[in-house]
Design an enzyme around this catalytic site. Structure first.
Site, PDB file in Angstrom:
ATOM      1  N   ARG A  75       0.875  -1.175  -0.086  1.00  0.00           N
ATOM      2  CA  ARG A  75       0.056   0.132   0.000  1.00  0.00           C
ATOM      3  C   ARG A  75       1.008   1.286  -0.191  1.00  0.00           C
ATOM      4  O   ARG A  75       1.687   1.647   0.973  1.00  0.00           O
ATOM      5  CB  ARG A  75      -0.846  -0.113   1.117  1.00  0.00           C
ATOM      6  CG  ARG A  75      -1.889  -1.137   0.924  1.00  0.00           C
ATOM      7  CD  ARG A  75      -2.901  -1.206  -0.042  1.00  0.00           C
ATOM      8  NE  ARG A  75      -4.028  -2.047   0.226  1.00  0.00           N
ATOM      9  CZ  ARG A  75      -4.823  -2.081  -1.089  1.00  0.00           C
ATOM     10  NH1 ARG A  75      -4.481  -1.620  -2.057  1.00  0.00           N
ATOM     11  NH2 ARG A  75      -5.705  -3.210  -0.912  1.00  0.00           N
ATOM     12  N   ALA A  87     -10.579  -8.124  -0.850  1.00  0.00           N
ATOM     13  CA  ALA A  87     -11.516  -6.943  -0.893  1.00  0.00           C
ATOM     14  C   ALA A  87     -11.416  -6.242  -2.082  1.00  0.00           C
ATOM     15  O   ALA A  87     -10.488  -6.531  -3.149  1.00  0.00           O
ATOM     16  CB  ALA A  87     -11.024  -5.768   0.043  1.00  0.00           C
ATOM     17  N   GLU A 104     -14.039 -11.021  -5.767  1.00  0.00           N
ATOM     18  CA  GLU A 104     -12.850 -10.645  -5.324  1.00  0.00           C
ATOM     19  C   GLU A 104     -12.140 -11.861  -4.589  1.00  0.00           C
ATOM     20  O   GLU A 104     -10.902 -11.878  -4.528  1.00  0.00           O
ATOM     21  CB  GLU A 104     -13.027  -9.517  -4.220  1.00  0.00           C
ATOM     22  CG  GLU A 104     -13.430  -8.499  -4.879  1.00  0.00           C
ATOM     23  CD  GLU A 104     -12.366  -7.744  -5.845  1.00  0.00           C
ATOM     24  OE1 GLU A 104     -11.133  -8.116  -5.790  1.00  0.00           O
ATOM     25  OE2 GLU A 104     -13.041  -6.936  -6.837  1.00  0.00           O
ATOM     26  N   GLU A 108      -8.555 -12.497  -5.947  1.00  0.00           N
ATOM     27  CA  GLU A 108      -7.501 -12.219  -5.110  1.00  0.00           C
ATOM     28  C   GLU A 108      -6.722 -13.403  -4.599  1.00  0.00           C
ATOM     29  O   GLU A 108      -5.435 -13.553  -4.100  1.00  0.00           O
ATOM     30  CB  GLU A 108      -7.662 -11.365  -4.054  1.00  0.00           C
ATOM     31  CG  GLU A 108      -8.087  -9.677  -4.971  1.00  0.00           C
ATOM     32  CD  GLU A 108      -8.012  -8.704  -3.912  1.00  0.00           C
ATOM     33  OE1 GLU A 108      -8.070  -7.516  -4.139  1.00  0.00           O
ATOM     34  OE2 GLU A 108      -8.284  -8.843  -2.520  1.00  0.00           O
ATOM     35  N   GLU A 157      -2.638  -9.410  -8.475  1.00  0.00           N
ATOM     36  CA  GLU A 157      -3.523 -10.193  -7.765  1.00  0.00           C
ATOM     37  C   GLU A 157      -2.903 -11.782  -7.926  1.00  0.00           C
ATOM     38  O   GLU A 157      -3.253 -12.828  -7.207  1.00  0.00           O
ATOM     39  CB  GLU A 157      -4.989 -10.501  -8.423  1.00  0.00           C
ATOM     40  CG  GLU A 157      -5.636  -9.077  -8.091  1.00  0.00           C
ATOM     41  CD  GLU A 157      -6.955  -9.023  -8.871  1.00  0.00           C
ATOM     42  OE1 GLU A 157      -7.020  -9.768 -10.006  1.00  0.00           O
ATOM     43  OE2 GLU A 157      -7.966  -8.232  -8.588  1.00  0.00           O
TER      44      GLU A 157
END
Length: 210
Positions: A75, A87, A104, A108, A157
């Site tokens: 992040r 998410a 998701e 993911e 991902e």
């Protein structure tokens, strides 16, 4: 107000006398509202900056051993690698939130779930953002072989580290300050509370957002 039965958020909208968009980006835009705010000395007009966000969903996936599935992502604003729940953004108009959450979880983490419930509804940063997130509890989880997924997982991902962490250990990680993502913190603690209640307190997956 005198009892716990009165503790319930409710809609409220104070008058906006002027509004202007100061930034429009790919994901969010920022507007500046002039809001009439009542107070002890009368009504005052104040400026409130609002980040307009499409919203999100997150998934607490528990396996038969009551381990929670976590993924790790970089992040950039936080400058951290964070352990998070699967998410995603509400980026398909009209898509049911449960379907988005299932997508998701598959994209993911490469998993699907048979049982879905609403775990928590969260206003992520209500002092500045319109973002709201629904956290789901997903159980009866199974891995989907890559050749059966039906699409190729791409970009970040495809490379996200995945960990199955016992729920009690995940709770300890939260309390020890080792997990920081807000939705992960809320989801993990809410899942433990739901388990302690025998999962009887859970709302249906399609429960309306209040």
């Amino acid at each position: 107000m005198s009892g716990a039965e009165e503790v319930r958020d409710r809609p409220e909208r104070w008058e906006v006398v002027a509004s202007a968009t100061s930034y429009a980006g790919r994901l969010v835009h920022v507007r500046s509202d002039q809001v009439k705010m009542p107070g002890a000395s009368g009504v005052e007009v104040v400026t409130r900056e609002v980040v307009v966000h499409p919203g999100s969903v997150a998934v607490v996936a528990l396996d038969e051993a009551e381990r929670v599935l976590l993924i790790r992502q970089y992040r950039h604003p936080a400058g951290r690698l964070l352990w998070e729940l699967p998410a995603g953004l509400r980026d398909v108009p009209g898509e049911p939130l449960r379907d988005l959450a299932a997508r998701e979880l598959l994209e993911e983490a490469g998993h699907r779930a048979e049982r879905w419930h609403t775990l928590a509804d969260v206003l992520v940063s209500p002092g500045i953002s319109t973002e709201r997130s629904r956290i789901f509890l997903a159980r009866d989880v199974s891995e989907v072989p890559a050749e059966q997924i039906g699409f190729q997982r791409v970009h970040e991902e495809a490379d996200m580290p995945v960990a199955w962490v016992p729920l009690e250990e995940a709770v300890a990680k939260v309390l020890e300050g080792h997990i920081h993502n807000q939705l992960a913190v809320i989801g993990i603690l809410a899942a433990r509370a739901a388990r302690a209640a025998g999962y009887r307190c859970l709302r249906p997956a399609d429960a309306p957002e209040e």
